[in-house]
Design a protein around this motif. Structure first.
Motif, mmCIF file in Angstrom:
data_model
loop_
_atom_site.group_PDB
_atom_site.id
_atom_site.type_symbol
_atom_site.label_atom_id
_atom_site.label_comp_id
_atom_site.label_asym_id
_atom_site.label_seq_id
_atom_site.Cartn_x
_atom_site.Cartn_y
_atom_site.Cartn_z
ATOM 1 N N ARG A 3 4.423 7.397 -1.436
ATOM 2 C CA ARG A 3 5.120 6.205 -1.936
ATOM 3 C C ARG A 3 4.131 5.059 -2.194
ATOM 4 O O ARG A 3 4.178 4.383 -3.230
ATOM 5 C CB ARG A 3 6.191 5.774 -0.923
ATOM 6 C CG ARG A 3 7.057 4.604 -1.413
ATOM 7 C CD ARG A 3 8.222 4.335 -0.478
ATOM 8 N NE ARG A 3 7.768 3.927 0.856
ATOM 9 C CZ ARG A 3 7.827 4.699 1.934
ATOM 10 N NH1 ARG A 3 8.326 5.928 1.851
ATOM 11 N NH2 ARG A 3 7.405 4.261 3.112
ATOM 12 N N LYS A 4 3.196 4.839 -1.258
ATOM 13 C CA LYS A 4 2.204 3.767 -1.420
ATOM 14 C C LYS A 4 1.274 4.036 -2.599
ATOM 15 O O LYS A 4 0.858 3.100 -3.292
ATOM 16 C CB LYS A 4 1.388 3.611 -0.132
ATOM 17 C CG LYS A 4 2.152 2.964 1.009
ATOM 18 C CD LYS A 4 1.278 2.841 2.253
ATOM 19 C CE LYS A 4 2.044 2.218 3.405
ATOM 20 N NZ LYS A 4 1.212 2.126 4.636
ATOM 21 N N THR A 23 -3.350 8.498 5.512
ATOM 22 C CA THR A 23 -3.160 7.064 5.255
ATOM 23 C C THR A 23 -4.434 6.417 4.734
ATOM 24 O O THR A 23 -4.403 5.266 4.283
ATOM 25 C CB THR A 23 -2.699 6.328 6.530
ATOM 26 O OG1 THR A 23 -3.706 6.455 7.548
ATOM 27 C CG2 THR A 23 -1.403 6.899 7.052
ATOM 28 N N GLU A 39 3.855 13.452 9.296
ATOM 29 C CA GLU A 39 4.716 12.272 9.389
ATOM 30 C C GLU A 39 4.385 11.239 8.316
ATOM 31 O O GLU A 39 5.257 10.555 7.783
ATOM 32 C CB GLU A 39 4.581 11.607 10.772
ATOM 33 C CG GLU A 39 5.150 12.401 11.930
ATOM 34 C CD GLU A 39 4.155 13.432 12.472
ATOM 35 O OE1 GLU A 39 3.111 13.633 11.834
ATOM 36 O OE2 GLU A 39 4.450 14.037 13.517
ATOM 37 N N ALA A 40 3.078 11.133 7.966
ATOM 38 C CA ALA A 40 2.645 10.072 7.049
ATOM 39 C C ALA A 40 2.765 10.460 5.583
ATOM 40 O O ALA A 40 2.629 9.601 4.707
ATOM 41 C CB ALA A 40 1.197 9.698 7.358
ATOM 42 N N SER A 41 3.024 11.742 5.285
ATOM 43 C CA SER A 41 2.927 12.218 3.898
ATOM 44 C C SER A 41 3.812 11.441 2.930
ATOM 45 O O SER A 41 3.347 10.967 1.890
ATOM 46 C CB SER A 41 3.257 13.709 3.824
ATOM 47 O OG SER A 41 2.257 14.471 4.448
ATOM 48 N N SER A 42 5.097 11.325 3.236
ATOM 49 C CA SER A 42 6.017 10.676 2.296
ATOM 50 C C SER A 42 5.668 9.199 2.111
ATOM 51 O O SER A 42 5.729 8.675 0.992
ATOM 52 C CB SER A 42 7.466 10.821 2.774
ATOM 53 O OG SER A 42 7.622 10.282 4.075
ATOM 54 N N ALA A 43 5.270 8.519 3.213
ATOM 55 C CA ALA A 43 4.897 7.097 3.113
ATOM 56 C C ALA A 43 3.640 6.923 2.267
ATOM 57 O O ALA A 43 3.537 5.983 1.462
ATOM 58 C CB ALA A 43 4.678 6.510 4.509
ATOM 59 N N VAL A 44 2.672 7.826 2.429
ATOM 60 C CA VAL A 44 1.421 7.748 1.656
ATOM 61 C C VAL A 44 1.696 7.962 0.171
ATOM 62 O O VAL A 44 1.183 7.226 -0.681
ATOM 63 C CB VAL A 44 0.401 8.788 2.177
ATOM 64 C CG1 VAL A 44 -0.748 8.965 1.191
ATOM 65 C CG2 VAL A 44 -0.131 8.369 3.530
ATOM 66 N N GLN A 80 3.032 3.066 -5.676
ATOM 67 C CA GLN A 80 3.056 1.603 -5.768
ATOM 68 C C GLN A 80 1.700 1.043 -6.185
ATOM 69 O O GLN A 80 1.620 -0.014 -6.815
ATOM 70 C CB GLN A 80 3.474 1.000 -4.417
ATOM 71 C CG GLN A 80 4.927 1.268 -4.048
ATOM 72 C CD GLN A 80 5.249 0.891 -2.604
ATOM 73 O OE1 GLN A 80 4.358 0.556 -1.816
ATOM 74 N NE2 GLN A 80 6.531 0.943 -2.252
ATOM 75 N N GLY A 85 7.963 13.685 -1.547
ATOM 76 C CA GLY A 85 8.171 12.716 -2.621
ATOM 77 C C GLY A 85 7.196 12.837 -3.772
ATOM 78 O O GLY A 85 7.030 11.892 -4.552
#
Length: 700
Positions: free
Chosen positions: A533-534, A633, A526-531, A537, A562
């Motif tokens: 992206r961060k 994360t 679940e966290a892969s795409s958010a990580v 950034q 991503g």
């Protein structure tokens, strides 16, 4: 080799001096002080009494590493502090007398002299001894400055310097202890004794006496004292102390549990699997302490600079005191005073301590958040990363693939899955586990099948013999090489169709034909795409996914995650070659994997990051940074911590040099007094230490 804990080790120069003294002891071949962990490793034989004698200059107390924590008095209650209090009272009384009587009475001077002797006796003894050995540390410089001030009639300033120096040492000691507290707090996580059931008896046993195989009884609300495996009961365990996970984890029979974790609900019986010194918590503490001996490049530079800087200051002090009187006929007293001030303000304490305290604090913060950073080098390198490569299975994905499709081509589905599962029982690959789980779920009887001549075909699959017939199971590439005419076009299209859906296709067959296609899918975390992206950034220019999976399935997962680049159909040696290439192209490249299959790539990367290290010894040993849980994360947190740590170190070095530069400029017009020089020097030390302590508040 013997390891001892050292109490009272408050400055880097003191640590270096203690190390030199121990090396001179008879029967000691070598010694290494770990300032951050406040420990010394001695190679050879010696005694605690001999070590304490070697550390008598700082009144160091020595303790065997395996003994309990030594109770230490607050610095304001220690004997040396009582002398400082008396010295301060005498100084104040002498100052009052001088204000009332001026130069009409010798009592103020006698009082100042008494304050100097009482408060500075230990300092003088050590300073004079160092002077004889031409060892110019802080004690030596202060001794020269105080005695020099008295020699030119500045008695009150000499006494003030004694008091200020003692106060500054106390503040420095407090600051360094606060930096180490993040490590010491780890040692207090696990209980020192626990309830053990032996036969029909239940008794409290110290952890040192617990044996592997003992049954530990853990009630709700209690912490586990040892690593083990649940043999009875079920509960929810808070593993934050070990893995940094904020959400408690459900544990049932056969699940592993760790020392220092909290049993929140049910009654558990746990079979002990490791000795006290081998628990995951003990290994974390050991790794964190050892990490503090590995100097960051910045620290190495500062240490080299300080070795040149100190002699330059001493020579400059002599020239400042002598040249103006000799060349310009200036007052010897005035310029000698200024030379003494330069000697004091030039001491490199704040500069030398600016880096190690920041590193100790950052590593301790990471350990509390379930991240083991093995020293200043990976801490510094993590902030300079330009590219991060990820293994796919178990890293970006959950690592628990499930069988989604079974295409039986020559035999019925049940027969195919029974044979495939019987063969795959001998494999450790996650995809093999998926087939075995599917067979178990369907109730297939695989235990009656005798598998012979099992052999792994690295990076492609396995082969084995059943009932005198050879079977192969693995990637389509394995069958392109095995079948005389390769894979049939019709079957090839079926394989491509499944791959376009993001599924991995396992082919099962013989030397002459394909019997079945088995499609397996591994769900993205679940966290892969958010990580990802961060990380972009945070300044990571490229993210790369490396996998042995087929290109179409890999691209499907890579797109969902991503990542910038997808490299598929890789053998272990291909991953290693790609990591070498990334390191050459980007200078700084990280590899994130499970620490077992990816060990060569992890070792080759500038920063190797292993996930789920609480369950594998290999991950802890191989990686530069180990995530105790499977929580991706933590990666942005590591990058952020590294950036902040490097910023703090730069601030510390700049601030230390700036304070010294300003102070030195003020010496020439005579505006900087001796007591101001002491305040500037040790004030800078305290400021950089307190600035380093801000790293303990960096959030995950």
């Amino acid at each position: 080799m013997k390891v001892y804990r050292v109490h009272g080790l408050d400055c880097v120069e003191c640590a270096n001096k203690f190390e030199r003294n121990v090396k001179r002891l008879a029967e000691v071949q070598d010694a290494k002080v770990n300032f951050g962990a406040s420990k010394i490793v001695v190679y050879g034989s010696t005694t605690i009494e001999a070590l304490e004698k070697a550390g008598a200059f700082e009144n160091l107390k020595i303790q065997d590493e395996k003994e309990g924590t030594m109770e230490s008095q607050p610095i304001w209650k220690q004997k040396k502090s009582l002398k400082v209090y008396l010295s301060a009272v005498i100084l104040m009384a002498s100052w009052i007398l001088s204000m009332q009587w001026g130069g009409q009475s010798p009592l103020p001077i006698i009082g100042y002299a008494a304050a100097i002797l009482i408060g500075g006796y230990a300092l003088f003894m050590e300073g004079l001894k160092n002077l004889l050995h031409l060892d110019f540390d802080m004690d030596t410089l202060m001794t020269i400055a105080i005695l020099g001030a008295a020699a030119i009639g500045k008695w009150e300033e000499g006494a003030t310097v004694v008091i200020l120096f003692a106060i500054s040492e106390a503040l420095e000691s407090y600051s360094v202890d606060a930096a180490r507290q993040s490590i010491h707090s780890l040692m207090e996580i696990a209980p020192k004794e626990t309830l053990i059931r032996r036969g029909t008896l239940e008794l409290m046993v110290p952890v040192e006496e617990i044996k592997i195989g003992d049954i530990m009884v853990v009630k709700p609300g209690q912490k586990l004292a040892m690593d083990g495996r649940v043999v009875k009961g079920a509960s929810v365990i808070n593993q934050a102390a070990i893995t940094g996970e904020s959400i408690p984890v459900t544990k049932a029979v056969n699940d592993p549990v760790y020392a220092g974790t909290l049993n929140e609900e049910g009654l558990l019986e746990v079979k002990v699997t490791k000795r006290a010194e081998d628990t995951t918590l003990a290994r974390i503490i050991h790794l964190v302490e050892e990490a503090q001996t590995a100097k960051a490049p910045t620290q190495t530079f500062v240490d080299r600079f300080a070795k040149v800087y100190t002699p330059v200051i001493i020579v400059s002090s002599l020239l400042l005191a002598g040249i103006p009187p000799l060349v310009m006929g200036a007052s010897w007293g005035d310029w000698l005073y200024r030379g003494l001030a330069l000697l004091v303000v030039g001491c490199p304490c704040s500069l030398v301590i600016s880096t190690p305290v920041a590193i100790v604090t950052a590593i301790g913060n990471a350990a509390r958040n379930g991240v083991i950073i093995k020293g200043g080098i990976p801490l510094e390198n993590a902030g300079a990363l330009k590219v991060i490569a990820f293994d796919k299975t178990g890293t970006l994905t959950k690592g628990v693939p499930e069988v989604t499709d079974i295409v039986a081509l020559r035999r019925n589905e049940q027969s195919v899955m029974t044979l495939a599962a019987a063969i795959e029982k001998g494999s450790q690959h996650p995809l093999a586990s998926a087939i075995c789980r599917k067979a178990e779920k369907d109730g297939l009887n695989v235990n009656d099948i005798v598998v012979e001549a099992f052999q792994s075909v690295i990076g492609k699959g396995v082969r084995a013999r059943v009932n005198q017939e050879n079977f192969y199971i693995g990637s389509p590439l394995l069958f392109e090489e095995t079948l005389p005419d390769g894979i049939d076009m019709v079957i090839g299209k079926q394989i491509q169709s499944l791959q376009k859906q993001g599924k991995t296709v396992i082919v099962f067959g013989t030397e002459s034909e394909i019997l079945s296609l088995i499609a397996v899918a591994d769900e993205l975390r679940e966290a892969s795409s958010a990580v990802i992206r961060k990380l972009h950034q945070a300044g990571i220019g490229q993210t790369v996914m490396l996998t042995g999976d087929n290109k179409k399935a890999a691209e499907s997962v890579g797109k969902a995650a991503g990542v910038s680049i997808v490299q598929a159909e890789l053998l272990p040696e291909d991953k290693l070659a790609l990591i070498k290439d990334l390191c050459e192209r980007y200078q700084e490249a990280a590899m994130v994997g499970d620490g077992v299959n990816d060990a060569p790539a992890l070792a080759e990367a500038t920063v190797g990051i292993a996930m789920g290290a609480s369950g594998t010894d290999t991950a802890l040993e191989t990686a530069d940074i180990a995530l105790m849980s499977d929580d991706l994360t933590k990666l942005p947190y590591i990058i952020n911590l590294s950036h902040q740590a490097m910023a703090v170190i730069r601030q510390n070095v700049s601030l230390s040099l700036a304070i010294k530069a300003v102070s030195i400029v003020l010496i020439f017009p005579g505006w900087l007094t001796l007591w101001m020089a002491v305040f500037a020097d040790v004030g800078a030390t305290v400021i950089v230490t307190l600035n380093s302590l801000r790293l303990s508040r960096v959030q995950d």
